[in-house]
Design a protein around this motif. Structure first.
Motif, PDB file in Angstrom:
ATOM      1  N   GLY A   1       3.368   0.367  -3.759  1.00 20.96           N
ATOM      2  CA  GLY A   1       2.463   0.379  -2.605  1.00 20.96           C
ATOM      3  C   GLY A   1       2.035  -0.989  -2.147  1.00 20.96           C
ATOM      4  O   GLY A   1       0.904  -1.168  -1.666  1.00 20.96           O
ATOM      5  N   ALA A   2       2.941  -1.980  -2.284  1.00 25.39           N
ATOM      6  CA  ALA A   2       2.587  -3.356  -1.911  1.00 25.39           C
ATOM      7  C   ALA A   2       2.168  -3.449  -0.447  1.00 25.39           C
ATOM      8  O   ALA A   2       1.217  -4.149  -0.101  1.00 25.39           O
ATOM      9  CB  ALA A   2       3.765  -4.293  -2.182  1.00 25.39           C
ATOM     10  N   GLY A   3       2.888  -2.730   0.424  1.00 26.11           N
ATOM     11  CA  GLY A   3       2.570  -2.778   1.844  1.00 26.11           C
ATOM     12  C   GLY A   3       1.184  -2.232   2.140  1.00 26.11           C
ATOM     13  O   GLY A   3       0.428  -2.798   2.928  1.00 26.11           O
ATOM     14  N   THR A   4       0.822  -1.123   1.471  1.00 30.41           N
ATOM     15  CA  THR A   4      -0.499  -0.529   1.685  1.00 30.41           C
ATOM     16  C   THR A   4      -1.609  -1.438   1.164  1.00 30.41           C
ATOM     17  O   THR A   4      -2.658  -1.596   1.801  1.00 30.41           O
ATOM     18  CB  THR A   4      -0.590   0.839   0.978  1.00 30.41           C
ATOM     19  OG1 THR A   4       0.434   1.691   1.480  1.00 30.41           O
ATOM     20  CG2 THR A   4      -1.946   1.480   1.214  1.00 30.41           C
ATOM     21  N   ILE A   5      -1.357  -2.045  -0.006  1.00 26.37           N
ATOM     22  CA  ILE A   5      -2.341  -2.974  -0.572  1.00 26.37           C
ATOM     23  C   ILE A   5      -2.608  -4.118   0.395  1.00 26.37           C
ATOM     24  O   ILE A   5      -3.758  -4.490   0.651  1.00 26.37           O
ATOM     25  CB  ILE A   5      -1.848  -3.521  -1.927  1.00 26.37           C
ATOM     26  CG1 ILE A   5      -1.817  -2.409  -2.976  1.00 26.37           C
ATOM     27  CG2 ILE A   5      -2.748  -4.671  -2.398  1.00 26.37           C
ATOM     28  CD1 ILE A   5      -1.175  -2.819  -4.272  1.00 26.37           C
ATOM     29  N   MET A   6      -1.513  -4.662   0.953  1.00 28.01           N
ATOM     30  CA  MET A   6      -1.693  -5.786   1.876  1.00 28.01           C
ATOM     31  C   MET A   6      -2.335  -5.327   3.180  1.00 28.01           C
ATOM     32  O   MET A   6      -3.103  -6.078   3.798  1.00 28.01           O
ATOM     33  CB  MET A   6      -0.347  -6.453   2.150  1.00 28.01           C
ATOM     34  CG  MET A   6      -0.449  -7.792   2.856  1.00 28.01           C
ATOM     35  SD  MET A   6      -1.644  -8.947   2.104  1.00 28.01           S
ATOM     36  CE  MET A   6      -1.003  -9.087   0.444  1.00 28.01           C
ATOM     37  N   ASP A   7      -2.062  -4.096   3.601  1.00 30.50           N
ATOM     38  CA  ASP A   7      -2.722  -3.565   4.796  1.00 30.50           C
ATOM     39  C   ASP A   7      -4.236  -3.535   4.601  1.00 30.50           C
ATOM     40  O   ASP A   7      -5.004  -3.854   5.512  1.00 30.50           O
ATOM     41  CB  ASP A   7      -2.216  -2.150   5.100  1.00 30.50           C
ATOM     42  CG  ASP A   7      -1.021  -2.150   6.043  1.00 30.50           C
ATOM     43  OD1 ASP A   7      -0.695  -3.229   6.586  1.00 30.50           O
ATOM     44  OD2 ASP A   7      -0.418  -1.083   6.226  1.00 30.50           O
ATOM     45  N   VAL A   8      -4.673  -3.138   3.399  1.00 21.95           N
ATOM     46  CA  VAL A   8      -6.104  -3.100   3.099  1.00 21.95           C
ATOM     47  C   VAL A   8      -6.699  -4.501   3.159  1.00 21.95           C
ATOM     48  O   VAL A   8      -7.777  -4.712   3.742  1.00 21.95           O
ATOM     49  CB  VAL A   8      -6.350  -2.481   1.701  1.00 21.95           C
ATOM     50  CG1 VAL A   8      -7.818  -2.620   1.310  1.00 21.95           C
ATOM     51  CG2 VAL A   8      -5.936  -1.023   1.682  1.00 21.95           C
TER      52      VAL A   8
END
Length: 476
Positions: A280-287
């Protein structure tokens, strides 16, 4: 709403610390740095270091003036004293305009992330929700602004600290399953300067604007219990903030990843996190990016409103904007900033490639204008003080040599904007806007009042104890 010109002084030291840190950590670091790396290669580190040095010097000069005389109008009021009322009016309005434009950009960026998570709500509706929520936060009290900014900045800082720890461990081969590239990504693929020194200079013009916002701490300091100490801490911490957060994190990116990788151009921090095998790297960075966007919206609205409030007190903006609520908030100035902010958000949806792009380009060089005015103001005010300068709590290093070096560097950057095709239009539109506002200022104040105002600054330093918070309870 009352007309008493008393702002609240409820910002705590922890608020000021995080406002100072958050001011130089924007969404551009997490996303925009990828384009700069692709443009210049690993040599972009030199661009970040050079831009960071300019900001450190500018902040030191601003800190010298702010510690001597904390003002909500910050560098705008110092320009009044050094160059004349027309200069304070000009740079104050340009600065407020910059942050109002930022509201349109950041609200749209935040809405795009929210729309990806909850597509059932239209993107423009998310932009409206974000703007309304942060407007209510700013109108409620300065403490609520400080509290929100504290937690927004805390999340950003925590994310970068974790990134630095994991990244450093990966560079030295301490993470199982993650291959340590050594120096291959720095020395291979064309070396440090694969696209030549010119690309690094062009990259400098891109990254220099990522540092804009550090000065917010000196504006917010006027609403703290001890503004002098707040300014000193904020200015002194600028060095390590830039070294660790910007140069440190970008160094990890270019060491772990090939500079010409497509993943770097898209999102360098996501690419590094994926290398660690974190799901979930993309979601983490979105946050993290959403937090940065909300922080920028929050601080941008605060900063624009305080500058408009200061301009109103000096007779350079509508008098209604100087009204302060029972909670010590210039609510009228906040709502004025929000109203124009809503308009820019709307234009970003209705005409993003025409009207909004034109407006955004008019603010493209304002950061450099602000830094130049700060440097010139400090040069003039310091010289006018004469022997009284010995009493300054915070002093510019190697005055006047580093001041002149900073002025020369900023002028060189402006010339570079004129030479580079990608930034030329933005420069000339910014110059045109500045010319119009300066013309209005000169019309209003044909003879100026710089020396008289400068004498008041000198008398403040001579007559008032530097650590006495009382004089800062009223914004003049």
């Amino acid at each position: 709403m009352q007309t008493d010109q008393q702002l609240s002084h409820s910002l705590k030291p922890r608020h000021l610390s995080m406002i100072a840190i958050g001011g130089v950590i924007g969404a551009g670091l997490f996303v925009g740095s990828g384009a700069a790396i692709q443009q210049a290669g690993p040599g972009i580190l030199l661009a970040y270091a050079a831009a960071g040095l300019v900001v450190i010097l500018v902040m030191r000069m601003l800190g010298e003036m702010a510690a001597a005389n904390p003002e909500t109008g910050s560098f705008s009021t110092y320009a009044d004293k050094a160059l004349g009322r027309w200069a304070g009016l000009t740079i104050g309005w340009l600065y407020a305009w910059f942050w109002i434009i930022v509201l349109g950009i950041e609200a749209t960026a935040g809405a795009a992330i929210m729309h990806r998570w909850i597509p059932g709500v239209a993107q423009w509706e998310w932009a409206l929700v974000l703007m309304v929520c942060l407007t209510l936060t700013n109108v409620a009290s300065v403490k609520s602004f400080g509290e929100f900014e504290f937690w927004f900045a805390s999340i950003k800082v925590a994310a970068i600290v974790i990134f630095l720890i994991l990244g450093t461990a990966a560079v030295f081969g301490l993470i199982p399953g993650v291959e340590a590239p050594g120096l291959s990504n720095l020395t291979g693929r064309g070396g440090l300067f694969p696209n030549g020194g010119g690309a690094v200079m062009a990259g400098l013009l891109v990254v220099v604007f990522a540092f804009f916002g550090a000065e917010i701490a000196t504006i917010a300091a006027g609403e703290s219990a001890n503004p002098v100490d707040a300014v000193k801490k904020a200015v002194k911490s600028t060095v390590w903030r830039i070294l660790i957060f910007y140069i440190g994190s970008v160094a990890i990116v270019v060491t772990l990843l090939p500079w010409d990788s497509t993943s770097v151009a898209k999102s360098p921090y996501v690419a590094v996190i994926e290398r660690f095998g974190i799901p979930g790297a993309g979601t983490i960075m979105d946050v993290v990016v959403l937090t940065s966007v909300l922080s920028c919206l929050n601080s941008g609205l605060y900063t624009a409103s305080r500058m408009l409030f200061s301009l109103s007190l000096r007779g350079d903006a509508p008098t209604s904007w100087r009204k302060v609520s029972k909670r010590g908030v210039p609510a009228a100035a906040v709502l004025a900033s929000t109203t124009v902010g809503f308009i820019t958000v709307g234009l970003n949806y209705i005409a993003p490639d025409t009207v909004f792009l034109f407006l955004a380009n008019t603010s493209g060089a304002i950061a450099l204008f602000v830094w130049l005015v700060i440097a010139v103001s400090q040069l003039i005010l310091r010289r006018r003080m004469g022997p009284a300068a010995k009493q300054l709590e915070l002093k510019m290093w190697a005055f006047p040599y580093l001041t002149w070096l900073t002025i020369g560097s900023i002028v060189a950057l402006l010339i570079g904007m004129g030479i580079l095709k990608e930034t030329r239009e933005s420069l000339w539109l910014s110059v045109a806007l500045a010319g119009v506002v300066a013309g209005i200022g000169l019309y209003r104040y044909p003879k100026g009042s710089a020396r008289k105002a400068a004498e008041s600054l000198e008398s403040d330093v001579q007559a008032e104890p530097a650590n006495d918070p009382e004089p800062a309870t009223t914004v003049v």
